[in-house]
Design a protein around this motif. Structure first.
Motif, PDB file in Angstrom:
ATOM      1  N   GLU A 117       0.975  -1.308  -0.119  1.00  0.00           N
ATOM      2  CA  GLU A 117       0.259  -0.162   0.102  1.00  0.00           C
ATOM      3  C   GLU A 117       0.632   1.384  -0.263  1.00  0.00           C
ATOM      4  OE1 GLU A 117      -3.615   2.185   2.320  1.00  0.00           O
ATOM      5  OE2 GLU A 117      -2.863   0.527   3.158  1.00  0.00           O
ATOM      6  N   ILE A 118       1.976   1.086   0.790  1.00  0.00           N
ATOM      7  CA  ILE A 118       2.714   2.259   0.766  1.00  0.00           C
ATOM      8  C   ILE A 118       3.511   2.411  -0.781  1.00  0.00           C
ATOM      9  CG2 ILE A 118       5.270   3.099   1.380  1.00  0.00           C
ATOM     10  CD1 ILE A 118       4.851   1.546   3.950  1.00  0.00           C
ATOM     11  N   LEU A 119       3.852   1.665  -1.375  1.00  0.00           N
ATOM     12  CA  LEU A 119       4.166   1.767  -2.976  1.00  0.00           C
ATOM     13  C   LEU A 119       3.310   2.251  -3.667  1.00  0.00           C
ATOM     14  CD1 LEU A 119       6.728  -1.382  -3.497  1.00  0.00           C
ATOM     15  CD2 LEU A 119       7.001   0.948  -2.445  1.00  0.00           C
ATOM     16  N   ASP A 120       1.962   1.853  -3.723  1.00  0.00           N
ATOM     17  CA  ASP A 120       0.776   2.268  -4.495  1.00  0.00           C
ATOM     18  C   ASP A 120       0.611   3.683  -4.148  1.00  0.00           C
ATOM     19  OD1 ASP A 120       0.382   0.227  -6.038  1.00  0.00           O
ATOM     20  OD2 ASP A 120      -1.169  -0.542  -4.832  1.00  0.00           O
ATOM     21  N   ARG A 121       0.637   4.098  -2.721  1.00  0.00           N
ATOM     22  CA  ARG A 121       0.215   5.561  -2.641  1.00  0.00           C
ATOM     23  C   ARG A 121       1.424   6.392  -2.930  1.00  0.00           C
ATOM     24  NH1 ARG A 121      -3.275   7.147   2.317  1.00  0.00           N
ATOM     25  NH2 ARG A 121      -5.110   5.684   2.094  1.00  0.00           N
ATOM     26  N   LEU A 122       2.724   5.954  -2.874  1.00  0.00           N
ATOM     27  CA  LEU A 122       3.976   6.589  -3.391  1.00  0.00           C
ATOM     28  C   LEU A 122       3.441   6.917  -4.992  1.00  0.00           C
ATOM     29  CD1 LEU A 122       6.932   5.351  -1.667  1.00  0.00           C
ATOM     30  CD2 LEU A 122       6.053   7.401  -1.240  1.00  0.00           C
ATOM     31  N   ARG A 123       3.127   5.960  -5.743  1.00  0.00           N
ATOM     32  CA  ARG A 123       2.873   6.113  -7.156  1.00  0.00           C
ATOM     33  C   ARG A 123       1.654   7.120  -7.333  1.00  0.00           C
ATOM     34  NH1 ARG A 123       5.646   1.811  -6.734  1.00  0.00           N
ATOM     35  NH2 ARG A 123       6.577   0.592  -8.536  1.00  0.00           N
ATOM     36  N   ILE A 124       0.792   7.000  -6.554  1.00  0.00           N
ATOM     37  CA  ILE A 124      -0.411   7.908  -6.797  1.00  0.00           C
ATOM     38  C   ILE A 124      -0.081   9.347  -6.685  1.00  0.00           C
ATOM     39  CG2 ILE A 124      -2.606   8.368  -5.757  1.00  0.00           C
ATOM     40  CD1 ILE A 124      -2.988   5.506  -5.253  1.00  0.00           C
ATOM     41  N   ILE A 125       0.583   9.438  -5.391  1.00  0.00           N
ATOM     42  CA  ILE A 125       1.041  10.851  -4.906  1.00  0.00           C
ATOM     43  C   ILE A 125       2.032  11.587  -5.887  1.00  0.00           C
ATOM     44  CG2 ILE A 125       2.545  10.677  -3.142  1.00  0.00           C
ATOM     45  CD1 ILE A 125      -0.095  13.379  -3.205  1.00  0.00           C
ATOM     46  N   ALA A 126       3.102  10.547  -6.232  1.00  0.00           N
ATOM     47  CA  ALA A 126       4.247  11.005  -7.080  1.00  0.00           C
ATOM     48  C   ALA A 126       3.519  11.495  -8.497  1.00  0.00           C
ATOM     49  CB  ALA A 126       5.130  10.125  -7.198  1.00  0.00           C
ATOM     50  N   ALA A 127       2.653  10.802  -8.983  1.00  0.00           N
ATOM     51  CA  ALA A 127       2.008  10.906 -10.306  1.00  0.00           C
ATOM     52  C   ALA A 127       1.079  12.442 -10.303  1.00  0.00           C
ATOM     53  CB  ALA A 127       1.114   9.858 -10.796  1.00  0.00           C
ATOM     54  N   GLU A 128       0.432  12.362  -9.143  1.00  0.00           N
ATOM     55  CA  GLU A 128      -0.430  13.733  -8.933  1.00  0.00           C
ATOM     56  C   GLU A 128       0.476  15.052  -8.876  1.00  0.00           C
ATOM     57  OE1 GLU A 128      -2.387  15.383  -5.416  1.00  0.00           O
ATOM     58  OE2 GLU A 128      -3.557  14.086  -5.925  1.00  0.00           O
ATOM     59  N   GLN A 129       1.637  14.697  -7.960  1.00  0.00           N
ATOM     60  CA  GLN A 129       2.335  16.044  -7.704  1.00  0.00           C
ATOM     61  C   GLN A 129       3.112  16.421  -8.954  1.00  0.00           C
ATOM     62  OE1 GLN A 129       2.137  18.119  -5.501  1.00  0.00           O
ATOM     63  NE2 GLN A 129       0.511  16.841  -4.463  1.00  0.00           N
ATOM     64  N   ARG A 130       3.726  15.497  -9.753  1.00  0.00           N
ATOM     65  CA  ARG A 130       4.320  15.463 -11.053  1.00  0.00           C
ATOM     66  C   ARG A 130       3.354  16.413 -11.782  1.00  0.00           C
ATOM     67  NH1 ARG A 130       7.379  10.269 -10.600  1.00  0.00           N
ATOM     68  NH2 ARG A 130       5.531   9.311 -11.774  1.00  0.00           N
ATOM     69  N   PHE A 131       1.985  15.714 -12.201  1.00  0.00           N
ATOM     70  CA  PHE A 131       1.134  16.137 -13.001  1.00  0.00           C
ATOM     71  C   PHE A 131       0.884  17.846 -12.457  1.00  0.00           C
ATOM     72  CE2 PHE A 131      -3.511  17.347 -13.696  1.00  0.00           C
ATOM     73  CZ  PHE A 131      -3.344  17.082 -14.927  1.00  0.00           C
ATOM     74  N   LEU A 132       0.794  18.237 -11.144  1.00  0.00           N
ATOM     75  CA  LEU A 132       0.544  19.400 -10.753  1.00  0.00           C
ATOM     76  C   LEU A 132       1.484  20.384 -11.035  1.00  0.00           C
ATOM     77  CD1 LEU A 132      -1.341  18.761  -7.535  1.00  0.00           C
ATOM     78  CD2 LEU A 132      -2.457  19.192  -9.620  1.00  0.00           C
ATOM     79  N   ILE A 133       2.683  20.155 -10.962  1.00  0.00           N
ATOM     80  CA  ILE A 133       3.942  20.807 -11.375  1.00  0.00           C
ATOM     81  C   ILE A 133       3.844  21.241 -12.997  1.00  0.00           C
ATOM     82  CG2 ILE A 133       6.545  20.811 -11.625  1.00  0.00           C
ATOM     83  CD1 ILE A 133       6.529  18.961  -8.926  1.00  0.00           C
ATOM     84  N   GLY A 134       3.560  19.973 -13.442  1.00  0.00           N
ATOM     85  CA  GLY A 134       3.278  20.110 -15.021  1.00  0.00           C
ATOM     86  C   GLY A 134       2.045  21.207 -15.339  1.00  0.00           C
ATOM     87  N   ILE A 135       1.133  21.168 -14.555  1.00  0.00           N
ATOM     88  CA  ILE A 135       0.202  22.171 -14.767  1.00  0.00           C
ATOM     89  C   ILE A 135       0.507  23.557 -14.571  1.00  0.00           C
ATOM     90  CG2 ILE A 135      -2.291  22.990 -13.943  1.00  0.00           C
ATOM     91  CD1 ILE A 135      -2.181  20.530 -15.845  1.00  0.00           C
ATOM     92  N   ILE A 149       8.961  22.246 -21.157  1.00  0.00           N
ATOM     93  CA  ILE A 149       7.743  22.298 -21.781  1.00  0.00           C
ATOM     94  C   ILE A 149       7.536  20.818 -22.786  1.00  0.00           C
ATOM     95  CG2 ILE A 149       6.448  23.280 -23.623  1.00  0.00           C
ATOM     96  CD1 ILE A 149       5.759  24.536 -21.259  1.00  0.00           C
ATOM     97  N   VAL A 150       8.680  20.662 -23.591  1.00  0.00           N
ATOM     98  CA  VAL A 150       8.414  19.794 -24.656  1.00  0.00           C
ATOM     99  C   VAL A 150       8.325  18.368 -23.724  1.00  0.00           C
ATOM    100  CG1 VAL A 150       9.799  18.500 -26.443  1.00  0.00           C
ATOM    101  CG2 VAL A 150       9.658  21.027 -26.674  1.00  0.00           C
ATOM    102  N   ARG A 151       9.221  18.199 -23.081  1.00  0.00           N
ATOM    103  CA  ARG A 151       9.279  16.980 -22.181  1.00  0.00           C
ATOM    104  C   ARG A 151       7.729  16.713 -21.434  1.00  0.00           C
ATOM    105  NH1 ARG A 151      13.988  14.142 -21.150  1.00  0.00           N
ATOM    106  NH2 ARG A 151      12.477  12.476 -20.696  1.00  0.00           N
ATOM    107  N   LEU A 152       7.288  17.820 -21.075  1.00  0.00           N
ATOM    108  CA  LEU A 152       5.922  17.907 -20.475  1.00  0.00           C
ATOM    109  C   LEU A 152       4.742  17.344 -21.426  1.00  0.00           C
ATOM    110  CD1 LEU A 152       4.120  18.564 -17.775  1.00  0.00           C
ATOM    111  CD2 LEU A 152       4.065  20.686 -18.771  1.00  0.00           C
TER     112      LEU A 152
END
Length: 984
Positions: free
Chosen positions: A635-653, A929-932
């Motif tokens: 569950e820790i690994l799943d939560r790390l994946r969820i929050i990392a994807a979200e925070q990378r996405f939000l940085i991208g936004i 920008i391009v990598r995003l």
């Protein structure tokens, strides 16, 4: 008047209420005269005219319940007249809590306990109601005191019942002197009891669980029956009416599936129910849950375990619609329509208390999983916290707080008339006047005007949260997408909205309505999308390339596994549509992320997102808060994946919208990687230690290399790592049940860490991990002992490996080993080298890259002559030759631009340094920008139109042709500078 220990009713300077009628005044005076014959305090009150006498008489004319209570026990009125009010109530509550304790008279029987609790309830209710009417207490204090009494009474009853079960041989308590302690019996106060907001005549909502692991049941097979019987006796003790009245009506219907479950449920059964079948209304109910009796520590542990159920790891907008439907059902069931005064239900009616509570709780359900500060139980502090976190504005928080306590005051006065659990205002003018006078108003007209104003304020704020705005004004024209053919008026409307190919758009939307995509197959999903369509068309129509953006959105939803969550989210948050347009028109990679993981969009609901810089502290708080609820390794690994994807996405936004620069995005992407890698390493170490024990003197440190080390990650970067370790020299194996030797132990840690980061799970991959920069590259062991690492760097490493070391940064691990590693880096980099040899090695490496990896085109900013590699090589070359030239070196690892500023100041021509810095800034902004936005490189022929606009914005040029010319110019200059600096 403030509440202090010195406050007495005799302090009143004027009566805050007026009597119901002169007829009632005469009747009350007659009663007081009778009671005064036996009580000197009451006789004294009658003899002296003044505000105190006026207040007592008015209160008894308005509340038959208070008058009847005084008739039963006139000594209570004497106490009220003669003693400070708050200490008297607090003393009664304290006595209540100890009502179960055996005294000099021996054991306390159930009948004795029931009498004690009822006498205490009568005393607290009487004194509190008088102080409330006198405005000595406000509603906050009143609810807190009533809650305190309920908690004390329930605790006393539970202690008595546990002790009784112990004496009868059904339970074996660890400490009969403290029956509840370690009993495993969990009594949760729900609703207003849990939030310390209890009504004057409220039921108390309880849920009872027990922990079999506490091992207090003599016969474990009878535990459910034993504890359920105990709860049945609790209900009798609390609510049975005797000559002394009752304590609290008790409701246990908030337990799991109340029609089919016993009154007391085991801890494990409850957890299985909530994790598998828990309803949305139960999530809302548990926001306010609080352990109030029994084993309080076990209760806290139970609620902690329930956090993932109540506060989801990602948002569930369909659930919010479900919560809202509960409110609609209440209106339908209770028949409460328009706002009125007579007969209006101030709790469940329009603009009532429940709307304020739902306003708060729905936002807690939305955001509480990510923001632990939004998990408070009580309504007023939650409104303040929502405003503090920018979920609502200060004016909304202030208005709803004032409205909440005004309505609670009204509710209390309705209830203290006859001690009835009612929330409905009287329907007759005479009875309504009673409430108006108790509220301190001169007449019913003034009270009604204020009440309607408050109810309308609540209704307006509640509607703004839940009800969708009008989709499109009637002036917009037809938007009809039924049938097989295009509606001519609809095509005109689409053209007017900004679409160049209205027939294509009309055909696309008909496809949605036919349910041809998986995301639109359910009736509910199609209904949500139909409601959303006019709004979608308006927002897409406003974009620069409306047709292209909407067709990309169509492509996006065609790949969604389900659509209801996203459509619900967009329907509830119209402002997010413009972002969707931005993403669809410029960033297919981000669109794919949302399609695969729609929950990453949840973070966009944070109102402060674009204003908040994603600093390390900001990201750490969010990542830690989200992962802290995980209970096991997977569950820790799943939560790390969820929050990392979200925070990378939000940085991208933030990067996409221009809220942050490419350089800020690079640092933020790196902070996320640092924090995620550190959390993964901790989880891995815990797992390894659980299976194989600790290695004597074992220490581990993780080193970030390349762009991870220099704070320059992009949205799609992999990460370069080296794992260093050490242990006691005479230790040969770990001390666990399955011991491992040193090589296997630390290799296992490294392998588990790589798997933790890069193994695909249902939530995806965290990072691709590259460990080729370790000593001996792919041929060497994956984990390196610190002594071997130091020896290798000192004696065997090649120039390119020392170049890589200029960007080595210790990320996490055991502190002393981290310090040791940093010392090795500094020692190696401080060595004086042969400048000519370094220059030759660097030049040969760059030539080799030119031959083996030629750039695709001018947009391959990394590999072009005079591109990113040239600039990085300049910085790394200068770092290696600085000691020989007596030039200053950076004291810590920093981004290339910052390192150049330090190194170039003493070793480069200022004009050359300026050119290189400008080139690096340009390349960074465009690359980020391009990598995003796209996988692979930037190809102007294939790039979405929106991406071309973003690339031009990043390059600060009006069009691609101008930008391309600028890249050619500046890269040519950089290559010349590289040759001058390195080739000399």
């Amino acid at each position: 008047m403030s509440v202090t220990e010195a406050t007495r009713f005799s302090d009143l300077s004027a009566s805050p209420i007026r009597p119901l009628s002169q007829t009632e005044v005469k009747s009350v005076l007659s009663d007081l005269k009778d009671w005064g014959k036996e009580h000197a305090g009451i006789a004294k009150l009658l003899a002296e005219d003044g505000p105190l006498k006026d207040f007592i008489v008015a209160a008894f004319t308005l509340s038959p319940y208070l008058r009847d209570t005084a008739r039963i026990d006139p000594a209570l009125l004497v106490r009220a007249l003669e003693e400070p009010i708050l200490p008297a109530i607090e003393a009664a509550v304290a006595r209540t809590r100890k009502a179960w304790e055996p005294g000099e008279g021996g054991e306390v029987t159930e009948a004795m306990l029931m009498t004690r609790l009822r006498v205490a309830k009568r005393e607290v209710a009487f004194l509190t109601a008088l102080a409330d009417l006198a405005r000595i207490f406000d509603a906050r204090k009143t609810t807190a005191l009533l809650t305190g009494l309920a908690e004390a009474a329930t605790s006393a009853a539970i202690d008595h019942l546990l002790l009784s079960a112990h004496a009868s041989g059904k339970l074996k308590l660890p400490d009969p002197a403290r029956p509840s302690e370690k009993s495993g019996l969990i009594v949760l106060g729900m609703g207003k009891l849990g939030a310390a907001e209890l009504n004057y005549s409220s039921d108390i909502d309880l849920v009872v669980f027990f922990d079999p692991m506490a091992d207090v049941a003599v016969d474990p097979s009878e535990a459910v029956e034993t504890f359920s019987r105990l709860v049945r006796r609790l209900i009798r003790i609390m609510q049975e009416r005797t000559a002394d009245g009752y304590v609290f009506r008790t409701d246990l219907r908030l337990r799991p599936d109340p029609g089919a479950t016993p009154l007391a449920i085991s801890f494990d059964s409850a957890m299985l129910y909530y994790e598998g079948r828990g309803q949305n209304w139960e999530r809302a109910a548990f926001i306010k849950a609080k352990p109030i009796a029994g084993d309080l520590k076990a209760g806290e542990a139970f609620l902690k375990g329930l956090v993932p159920f109540v506060f989801r790891k990602y948002l569930d907008y369909a659930a919010i619609a479900d919560i809202h439907s509960i409110k609609r059902q209440i209106h339908v069931h209770k028949g409460h329509g328009e706002i009125a005064v007579k007969g209006h239900n101030v709790k469940l009616g329009r603009g009532g208390i429940r709307e304020i509570e739902f306003f708060v709780q729905t936002q807690q359900l939305i955001a509480g999983g990510r923001v632990p500060a939004l998990r408070l139980r009580a309504t007023e502090p939650m409104l303040a916290e929502l405003a503090k976190a920018s979920w609502i504005d200060e004016a909304t928080a202030r208005e709803l707080t004032d409205a909440y306590w005004f309505l609670r005051d009204v509710e209390h006065r309705v209830q203290m008339v006859r001690d009835e659990q009612s929330h409905t205002l009287p329907e007759t003018e005479a009875e309504l006047k009673r409430i108006a006078f108790m509220m301190g108003f001169a007449d019913t007209a003034a009270f009604s005007a204020k009440l309607v104003e408050v109810l309308k304020t609540v209704e307006r704020r509640y509607a703004a949260l839940f009800e969708q705005e009008a989709k499109l004004s009637s002036e917009t024209g037809n938007l009809v997408f039924t049938g097989q053919k295009d509606d001519p008026d609809t095509l005109e409307t689409l053209k007017r909205l900004g679409f160049e190919r209205p027939a294509d758009i009309s055909r696309t939307i008909r496809t949605w309505h036919y349910g041809r995509y998986r995301a639109t197959q359910s009736v509910e999903a199609r209904e949500r999308l139909t409601e959303l369509t006019p709004q979608l068309l308006r927002v897409f129509g406003e974009s620069k390339r409306a047709d292209e953006a909407l067709l990309r959105f169509d492509s996006f939803i065609s790949g969604l596994p389900a659509g209801i969550q996203l459509f619900s989210l967009l329907g509830n948050n119209p402002a997010l549509l413009s972002l969707i347009v931005n993403i669809m028109s410029s960033a297919p990679k981000l669109a794919e992320v949302i399609a695969a993981k729609p929950h990453v969009f949840d973070g966009m609901l944070d109102p402060g997102l674009l204003a908040e810089l994603p600093t390390r502290a900001y990201l750490s708080e969010r990542i830690e808060g989200f992962v802290s609820g995980a209970r096991h390794y997977e569950e820790i690994l799943d939560r790390l994946r969820i929050i990392a994807a979200e925070q990378r996405f939000l940085i991208g936004i933030r990067l996409l919208t221009g809220a942050i620069t490419g350089k800020q995005a690079a640092r933020a992407f790196t902070h996320v990687a640092d924090l995620i890698v550190a959390a993964a390493l901790k989880a891995v170490l815990d797992e390894i230690e659980a299976a194989h024990g600790k290695f004597p003197g074992g220490r581990v440190a993780l080193v970030g290399m390349g762009k991870l080390g220099s704070f320059e990650l992009t949205a799609g970067s992999d990460i370069d790592l080296i794992l260093l370790y050490d242990h006691e020299s005479d230790a040969f194996e770990s001390d666990g049940a399955k011991p491992l030797d040193n090589v296997k132990y630390f290799t296992r840690i490294t392998q588990r860490l790589i798997a933790a980061l890069s193994a695909p799970t249902a939530e995806g991959v965290l990072y691709e991990v590259d460990m080729r920069l370790r000593p001996s590259g792919n041929k060497g062991p994956v984990a390196t002992r610190i002594t071997s690492f130091a020896k290798y760097q000192a004696e065997e490493a090649w120039t390119w490996e020392h170049m890589a070391l200029t960007r080595a940064r210790v990320l996490c691990g055991e502190e002393s080993l981290m310090t040791e590693a940093e010392g090795i880096f500094r020692t190696v980099l401080a060595r004086k080298r042969d400048t000519a040899k370094i220059a030759k090695d660097v030049a040969e490496m760059r030539d080799l890259i030119d031959q083996e990896k030629p750039p695709r085109d001018i947009w391959d900013l990394k590999l072009i002559a005079g591109g990113l590699i040239d600039i990085e090589f300049i910085a790394q070359f200068l770092a290696l030759v600085a000691p020989a030239r007596g030039a200053p070196q950076p004291e810590e690892v920093m981004p290339t631009a910052d390192a150049l500023a330090v190194l170039g100041a003493g070793m480069m021509d200022p004009n050359d340094l300026d050119v290189v810095q400008k080139a690096l800034s340009l390349y960074t902004e465009i690359s980020q920008i391009v990598r995003l936005c796209v996988d692979g490189g930037f190809d102007p022929k294939e790039a979405p139109a929106g991406l071309i606009d973003l690339v031009c914005r990043a390059g600060d040029c009006p069009d691609l042709r101008t930008l391309e010319a600028e890249i050619r110019r500046i890269s040519k200059a950089v290559r010349k500078i590289f040759q001058g600096v390195v080739k000399g």
